[in-house]
Design a protein around this motif. Structure first.
Motif, PDB file in Angstrom:
ATOM      1  N   GLN A 147      -5.464   4.347  -3.022  1.00 40.21           N
ATOM      2  CA  GLN A 147      -4.989   3.046  -3.068  1.00 40.21           C
ATOM      3  C   GLN A 147      -4.700   2.510  -4.456  1.00 40.21           C
ATOM      4  OE1 GLN A 147      -5.989   0.196   0.112  1.00 40.21           O
ATOM      5  NE2 GLN A 147      -5.209  -1.488  -0.858  1.00 40.21           N
ATOM      6  N   ARG A 167      -2.825   3.296   8.390  1.00 44.78           N
ATOM      7  CA  ARG A 167      -3.150   2.386   7.587  1.00 44.78           C
ATOM      8  C   ARG A 167      -2.099   1.153   7.660  1.00 44.78           C
ATOM      9  NH1 ARG A 167      -4.507   4.850   1.890  1.00 44.78           N
ATOM     10  NH2 ARG A 167      -5.935   3.032   1.598  1.00 44.78           N
ATOM     11  N   LYS A 193       0.912  -1.085  -0.081  1.00 48.64           N
ATOM     12  CA  LYS A 193      -0.042   0.005  -0.028  1.00 48.64           C
ATOM     13  C   LYS A 193       1.027   1.261   0.069  1.00 48.64           C
ATOM     14  CE  LYS A 193      -3.610  -0.503   2.519  1.00 48.64           C
ATOM     15  NZ  LYS A 193      -4.411  -0.635   3.948  1.00 48.64           N
ATOM     16  N   GLU A 213      -8.739   2.414  -4.901  1.00 51.39           N
ATOM     17  CA  GLU A 213      -9.498   3.155  -3.936  1.00 51.39           C
ATOM     18  C   GLU A 213      -9.503   4.480  -4.162  1.00 51.39           C
ATOM     19  OE1 GLU A 213      -8.419   2.007  -0.022  1.00 51.39           O
ATOM     20  OE2 GLU A 213      -9.010  -0.046  -0.159  1.00 51.39           O
TER      21      GLU A 213
END
Ligand code: ADP
Ligand code: MG
Ligand code: MG
Length: 866
Positions: free
Chosen positions: A332, A90, A21, A320
Motif C-alpha cells: 500500500q 481489502r 488503495k 505498507e
C-alpha cells in the motif's frame, strides 16, 4: 462499464472508481514495483450492492473468472491441494479512512488447504497460524463475532502453557487453537466454518462492501465531511507472508517524519508477523532502522522504493510492506497523514527540493494549520487519556492549563502570586480586562463567537472557550457545576480553544511554535495575494504582533478600550453624567490628554501605513459607576447621590446593542467625537512634525441614515479645518464609515459620496440582518445547528446568501458611484478563511482581523487567488 479492474489496468487517478488503495496498487504495479497480483471490484459495484443487498449472478461469475485468471498468473490454485492460492480481501474508498472499514487476510484456507500449505512450505506452525487468523478475522468481519472471544481464549492458552508470546507457539498449539476457534465460530453462528474457498471469498467481498456503513465509518465520514454515497472498492490480492519465518516480516514506514516533517525514513517493523500485528500492538515493533542491521539489502531496496514513490507522488508517502523469506513486497502507499507543523515543513522542503511549486505547496496547507503553528497544543498522549468535561465554542485557538478563578481580581492576585490562571465566568465585560490579560485561558458559560470574551481573547492571543452552556457558574460561591462535576476556585482545568473542549485537571502541553516556517508561508502567500490583510488592533503589543504577521496597516482601532483604567474612567463618567456642555467640556479636556498620547503611539507604530481609528461606539452605560462607587462619584463630581442615581436610571436602556451607541452618540453629544477627532488630528500633526508619515483615517460607526453621515462629517471637517488653521499646518486625513446596518447597505448609492472609505462591520450587520442578538444568540444557534436549520453559525462564517447579498450589492453600488475608495471588512469573518473567498469575490480591498488570525487570512487569500 467494467466491474473488475486488474492492477495492471488502473492508474492513481481512478480513486473514485478503484478507491485510494486500489488505484495506488494499480499505479505501483504499472511503474514496476513488487506488488502481489490482484484485481479490484469497483465502487460502482459497491453502490449497487448496497442498494440490492446482494451480488448479481453475472458479477459472481465475473469474480469466479477473475480468480481463475489470478490462479494462472500466480501458478497457484484457489482451494487447491498442491500450491494453494490465498488472497486478502481489502476495503479502500476514494478518501482514506484508516482502520474504519474491514479487511480479511488468508482467505482460501480450509481444513484441506491448510495441510497443503503446511506441507508445501514445510512450515506447519506458519500454516496453522494463518488459519487461526482467518477464522478470527472472518468470524469478526463476516459474522460479527467479537474479536475478544477469540483473543481471550488465546491469551488464556498461552498463559496456561507459560508462553511469553505468540512466538513460543508451535504447530500443535496453533492446530489446537484452530479447532477451538472453529468451535467458537460454530457456537456463535450455528454453522461450520465454511470449507468452500469461493464461499469465503464471496461472503468476504460482501462483508467489506457492508463495512462502508458500519458505525465507526459513518462517524468518521461525518467528522471529515466525506459523502456517504461514495462506497468502497474491494481489492482481492494474492497473499504474501510476513509470518513465514525469521527472514520474513511486515512494517509501515513514512518517507518523512509525520510529526516534525523531517526528511528520512520513519517507521516500524516486526519480524515474523502478519499485517495487522503492527497496528494491533500485540508485540512492540522495532524501528525500521533495525532492518538495516538484520537485512541490509532489503533495507536498501525499500529505501530506494520509498524515495521513488515520494518522487512519483510528489508528497510524503505512508507505505505498507511485507517481506516473505527475504523478498520485499509493497502492499500500500498513500499520502501520509501529518501534524500541522510537519505539513508546513514538508511543503516548504518539497519546494526547495524542486519537487513542487510554491502554489502547490500553499494549496496543500489549510489555514487552521497556521493557527496551530502559533499556539501550544495538548500532547497527543495526554489527550488520548482524557475525556472532555464539556464543550463550548472554539473562540480563540490554543491550549492552556491553569487554576480556575471566578473574578478578574482573584485572577490578578493569583497571577501575582505566580500561578497560571484560567478565568471562568458566566460572561466577561470590559471591567474584567485586567484579569483577562493575565489569564492563560478564558472560559465563559454564555456568549458567542463575537462575545466580549471571544473578541478580547483573540486580540490578546489568549485561548478562549465561550458559551459552554453545560457550565453553571456561581461566582459568588466561587464554583461551577458541569454535570456531576463541581469545579472549585483553585482547581486545575485544561482548555482547548481550538476544539472548544474543557478537561478536568492538568493535561500536558507541547509548544508548537515555529515562526521560521510560518514566515516562509507568509511570504509566499503575500506574493500571490490580491487583497490585503489589516489588523484589528489598538495596543502596542497587538500592533507589534500584527506587524510580525505581515499586517498591511490597521483596519480597526477601537477607541472604547481607551476609556477604562482608574485615571480615565472617572473623567469618562463625568462626561456622561454632565448636565451642561461646559461641564462636559472640562471632563473631555482631561480625557483628551490621554487620547492624544494613545493616538500618537498608534500612529507612530503604524507609520507609513493606513490606520483606521473608529470613534467611540459602545452604549454609554458600560462606563457608568457601579452602586458601590456612587459615593465616590458624588465626591468627585460634586453632584448629590440622588442626582447620580437619577441620571444613571435615565441612562438605562432595554436593548443597549440597538440603543444609544455609535454615531448616535456623535449626534447627541458632538463634543465627544470632536474631542476624539482633535486628539487624532493633533497626534498626526505632532507625528508628522517629528518626521513620520502618518495616515489617520477616522471611522464613524453604526451609520444608517445618510443625513447622520452628512451632519457628522461636516461638523468634524469644519473642526479639523479650524485645528489646521490654528497650527498653520495640515496632514492628510480621511473620514469614512462603517457599513453595519442593513439600511446603510441598502442606501450605499446615497452614502457613497459622503464617505472617503467604507468598512463592513459584519458582527453588527449579521445581528441586525438576522435579528439575532449577538449576546444571546449562542444558545439557540447551537440548537439550530443541531436540528440542521442553520448549517453554520453566521457569526463564525459569513452568511453568504443573506448578509453576503447585502454586502455584494453595497460594494457594487459604491464602485458604480465612486472610484478608488477603499472598502474593507473589519468584522469577525474578515479573519475567517472560509468567508474570505467570498469577500474576495465580491471585490473588497482588504480584510481586517485580530493579530493571531492574520497568517491564516493571508494563506486563505493566496489560495483563493490562484
Ligand atoms: P487497512 O486499510 O486497515 O490498513 P489493509 O487492507 O491495508 O487494511 O490491510 C490490513 C493489513 O494487512 C495491512 O498491514 C496490509 O499490509 C496487510 N495485507 C493486506 N493484504 C495483504 C496481502 N495480500 N498480503 C500480505 N499482507 C496483506
Ligand atoms: Mg492499510
Ligand atoms: Mg459594530
Amino acid at each position: 462499464m467494467k466491474n473488475i479492474v486488474w492492477f495492471s489496468e488502473g492508474t492513481k487517478d481512478q480513486k473514485e472508481l478503484l478507491g485510494g488503495k486500489g488505484a495506488n496498487l494499480a499505479e505501483m504495479t504499472s511503474i514496476g514495483l513488487p506488488v502481489p497480483a490482484g484485481f479490484i471490484v469497483t465502487t460502482d459495484v459497491c453502490r449497487q450492492f448496497l442498494e440490492n443487498q446482494q451480488l448479481t449472478q453475472p458479477l459472481v461469475e465475473e469474480i469466479i473468472r477473475a480468480v481463475a485468471t489470478l490462479e494462472e498468473r500466480t501458478h497457484k490454485s484457489f482451494g487447491g491441494n498442491q500450491q494453494p492460492l490465498l488472497v486478502s480481501v481489502r476495503s479502500g474508498a476514494k478518501y482514506s479512512m484508516p482502520g474504519m472499514m474491514d479487511t480479511i487476510l488468508n482467505l482460501g484456507l480450509t481444513d484441506q488447504t491448510v495441510q497443503a500449505l503446511a506441507a508445501n512450505t514445510k512450515n506447519p506452525t506458519f500454516a496453522y497460524d494463518c488459519y487461526r487468523r482467518l477464522i478470527q478475522m472472518y468470524g469478526d468481519v463476516v459474522k460479527g463475532i467479537d474479536k475478544s472471544h477469540f483473543e481471550s481464549y488465546l491469551t488464556t492458552y498461552k498463559h496456561k502453557k507459560g508462553y511469553p508470546s505468540d512466538q513460543s507457539m508451535v504447530a500443535p498449539d496453533w492446530q489446537e487453537i484452530c479447532e477451538v476457534f472453529k468451535s467458537i465460530y460454530m457456537e456463535h453462528t450455528q454453522e461450520r466454518f465454511p470449507q468452500d474457498p469461493l464461499e469465503q471469498l464471496l461472503s468476504a467481498v460482501q462483508a467489506v462492501f457492508r463495512s462502508w456503513n458500519n458505525p465507526r465509518a459513518i462517524t468518521y465520514r461525518k467528522i471529515h465531511k466525506i459523502a456517504h454515497d461514495l462506497g468502497t472498492a474491494v481489492t482481492v490480492q494474492e497473499m504474501v507472508f510476513g509470518n513465514s519465518g525469521a527472514a520474513s516480516g511486515t512494517g509501515v514506514a513514512f518517507t518523512r517524519d509525520p510529526t516534525t516533517g523531517h526528511r528520512g525514513l520513519f517507521g516500524e517493523f516486526l519480524a515474523c508477523a502478519q499485517g495487522e500485528d503492527v497496528v494491533a500492538g500485540v508485540r512492540t515493533p522495532r524501528p525500521i532502522s533495525d532492518l538495516a542491521k538484520t537485512q541490509p539489502e532489503i533495507h536498501a531496496q525499500f529505501s530506494a522504493i520509498a524515495e521513488l514513490l515520494e518522487n512519483h507522488y510528489k508528497d510524503m508517502q505512508d507505505i505498507e510492506f511485507t517481506i516473505e523469506e527475504g523478498r520485499l513486497f509493497v502492499l500500500q502507499t498513500r499520502n501520509g497523514k501529518r501534524t500541522a507543523k510537519a505539513a508546513v515543513q514538508i511543503a516548504i522542503d518539497l519546494v526547495s527540493e524542486g519537487k513542487i511549486t510554491k502554489k502547490t505547496a500553499l494549496h496543500r496547507l489549510t489555514p487552521d494549520m497556521l493557527d496551530q503553528l502559533l499556539h501550544p497544543i495538548f500532547s497527543p498522549e495526554s489527550l488520548a487519556k482524557a475525556s472532555p468535561l464539556g464543550q463550548g465554542l472554539p473562540a480563540s485557538p490554543g491550549a492552556a492549563v491553569g487554576r480556575v478563578y471566578f473574578s478578574a481580581e482573584a485572577a490578578v492576585s493569583a497571577h501575582q502570586a505566580g500561578e497560571k490562571v484560567i478565568l471562568l465566568r458566566q460572561e466577561t465585560s470590559p471591567e474584567d480586562i485586567d484579569g483577562m490579560v493575565v489569564s492563560e485561558a478564558i472560559v465563559t458559560s454564555r456568549g458567542g463567537m463575537t462575545s466580549h470574551a471571544a473578541v478580547v481573547a483573540r486580540g490578546l492571543g489568549v485561548c478562549c472557550v465561550a458559551g459552554c452552556d453545560q457550565l453553571a457558574v456561581d461566582s459568588f460561591l466561587k464554583q461551577a457545576r458541569c454535570g456531576e462535576v463541581i469545579i472549585q476556585e483553585g482547581d486545575y482545568l485544561s482548555v482547548d480553544g481550538t476544539t472548544g473542549n474543557l478537561y478536568q485537571g492538568a493535561l500536558s502541553l507541547v509548544a508548537s511554535q515555529d515562526f521560521g516556517l510560518l514566515q516562509t508561508i507568509l511570504d509566499w502567500s503575500k506574493e500571490r495575494a490580491d487583497l490585503v490583510v489589516r489588523a484589528n488592533a489598538e495596543t502596542i503589543e497587538e500592533i507589534k504582533t500584527a506587524a510580525s504577521f505581515g499586517a498591511a496597516g490597521i483596519g480597526l482601532a477601537r477607541t472604547e478600550h481607551m476609556f477604562f483604567g482608574e485615571a480615565r474612567i472617572w473623567p469618562m463618567r463625568q462626561v456622561i453624567l454632565a448636565e451642561t456642555t461646559e461641564e462636559r467640556q472640562v471632563a473631555l479636556s482631561q480625557l483628551k490628554t490621554f487620547q492624544l498620547n494613545d493616538f500618537k503611539e498608534l500612529l507612530l507604530q503604524t507609520k507609513e501605513q493606513k490606520c483606521v481609528i473608529r470613534l467611540l461606539d459602545p452604549p454609554l452605560h458600560e462606563f457608568l459607576p457601579r452602586p458601590q462607587e456612587y459615593e465616590e462619584m458624588a465626591k468627585r463630581s460634586g453632584y448629590s447621590l440622588e442626582k447620580i442615581k437619577q441620571r444613571i436610571h435615565d441612562l438605562q436602556e432595554v436593548n443597549p446593542m440597538m440603543g444609544h451607541r455609535g454615531s448616535r452618540l456623535g449626534i447627541t453629544y458632538p463634543e465627544i467625537y470632536e474631542m476624539q477627532t482633535a486628539a487624532i488630528i493633533e497626534a498626526a500633526l505632532q507625528a508628522s512634525e517629528a518626521g513620520s508619515v502618518v495616515y489617520p483615517e477616522i471611522m464613524l460607526p453604526l451609520i444608517s441614515i445618510p443625513e447622520e453621515m452628512r451632519v457628522l462629517r461636516e461638523r468634524l471637517e469644519t473642526y479639523i479645518r479650524q485645528i489646521f488653521a490654528h497650527y498653520q499646518k495640515e496632514v492628510p486625513f480621511k473620514i469614512g464609515m462603517m457599513l453595519e446596518t442593513p439600511r446603510a447597505c441598502l442606501l450605499t448609492k446615497e452614502l457613497a459620496p459622503l464617505a472617503d472609505f467604507f468598512s463592513f462591520g459584519t458582527n453588527d450587520l449579521t445581528q441586525m440582518t438576522f435579528g439575532f442578538s449577538r449576546d444571546d444568540a449562542a444558545g439557540f444557534i447551537q440548537r439550530y445547528l443541531d436540528k440542521g436549520i442553520l448549517s453554520e453559525d453566521p457569526y463564525q462564517h459569513l452568511d453568504k446568501s443573506g448578509v453576503g447579498q447585502l454586502m455584494e450589492q453595497a460594494v457594487a453600488s459604491i464602485r458604480q458611484q465612486t472610484k478608488g475608495k477603499a472598502i474593507g471588512v473589519c468584522g469577525e469573518v474578515g479573519g475567517d478563511p472560509q468567508s474570505i473567498a467570498f469577500l474576495r469575490a465580491i471585490g473588497v480591498d482588504y480584510v481586517s482581523c485580530s493579530p493571531y488570525r492574520i497568517p491564516a487570512a493571508w494563506l486563505a487569500i493566496a489560495q483563493s487567488a490562484s
